[in-house]
Design a protein around this motif. Structure first.
Motif, mmCIF file in Angstrom:
data_model
loop_
_atom_site.group_PDB
_atom_site.id
_atom_site.type_symbol
_atom_site.label_atom_id
_atom_site.label_comp_id
_atom_site.label_asym_id
_atom_site.label_seq_id
_atom_site.Cartn_x
_atom_site.Cartn_y
_atom_site.Cartn_z
ATOM 1 N N ARG A 46 0.856 -1.109 0.109
ATOM 2 C CA ARG A 46 -0.047 -0.044 0.070
ATOM 3 C C ARG A 46 0.865 1.437 -0.057
ATOM 4 O O ARG A 46 0.335 2.235 -0.803
ATOM 5 N N GLN A 49 2.019 1.649 -3.551
ATOM 6 C CA GLN A 49 1.308 2.287 -4.474
ATOM 7 C C GLN A 49 0.895 3.798 -4.147
ATOM 8 O O GLN A 49 0.646 4.550 -5.104
ATOM 9 N N THR A 50 1.114 4.279 -2.806
ATOM 10 C CA THR A 50 0.641 5.681 -2.548
ATOM 11 C C THR A 50 1.933 6.258 -3.050
ATOM 12 O O THR A 50 1.573 7.475 -3.778
ATOM 13 N N ALA A 52 3.899 5.624 -5.728
ATOM 14 C CA ALA A 52 3.664 5.678 -7.077
ATOM 15 C C ALA A 52 2.606 6.654 -7.750
ATOM 16 O O ALA A 52 2.866 7.292 -8.602
ATOM 17 N N GLU A 53 1.517 6.799 -7.027
ATOM 18 C CA GLU A 53 0.532 7.739 -7.350
ATOM 19 C C GLU A 53 0.935 9.122 -7.051
ATOM 20 O O GLU A 53 0.565 9.955 -7.908
ATOM 21 N N GLN A 54 1.710 9.294 -5.955
ATOM 22 C CA GLN A 54 2.155 10.567 -5.859
ATOM 23 C C GLN A 54 3.222 10.930 -7.031
ATOM 24 O O GLN A 54 3.263 12.130 -7.292
ATOM 25 N N ASP A 55 4.161 10.395 -7.324
ATOM 26 C CA ASP A 55 4.982 10.357 -8.323
ATOM 27 C C ASP A 55 4.351 10.813 -9.483
ATOM 28 O O ASP A 55 4.596 11.665 -10.449
ATOM 29 N N THR A 56 3.353 10.100 -9.843
ATOM 30 C CA THR A 56 2.669 10.114 -11.304
ATOM 31 C C THR A 56 1.765 11.292 -11.189
ATOM 32 O O THR A 56 1.922 12.275 -12.070
ATOM 33 N N ASP A 57 1.183 11.845 -10.042
ATOM 34 C CA ASP A 57 0.799 13.313 -9.983
ATOM 35 C C ASP A 57 1.718 14.381 -10.000
ATOM 36 O O ASP A 57 1.719 15.388 -10.510
ATOM 37 N N THR A 58 2.878 14.155 -9.466
ATOM 38 C CA THR A 58 3.899 15.116 -9.484
ATOM 39 C C THR A 58 4.440 15.437 -10.945
ATOM 40 O O THR A 58 4.598 16.480 -11.433
ATOM 41 N N LYS A 60 2.577 14.792 -13.776
ATOM 42 C CA LYS A 60 1.666 15.609 -14.577
ATOM 43 C C LYS A 60 1.403 17.089 -14.090
ATOM 44 O O LYS A 60 1.137 17.897 -14.896
#
Length: 61
Positions: A46, A49-50, A52-58, A60
């Protein structure tokens, strides 16, 4: 199991993994080593995953 994970997270993981009934009274003595290992693996999963999501948001932004 003190210090690394909050009690709230430990309880949620135990319930999500199907052995939450063992810890309802606050006693972790009936939890097996295997179940604790499952909790640790799930917590790591978990967290990854969090991140990875933060990296994707950064990326973008």
């Amino acid at each position: 199991m003190d210090g690394v994970m909050s009690d709230k997270l430990k309880k949620k993981l135990a319930h999500d993994l199907g052995f939450g009934n063992k810890i309802e009274d606050g006693d972790w003595g009936d939890v097996t080593t295997r179940e604790v290992g499952m909790m640790v693996r799930e917590a790591i999963k978990r967290a990854e995953q969090t991140l990875a999501e933060q990296d994707t948001d950064t990326l973008k932004a």
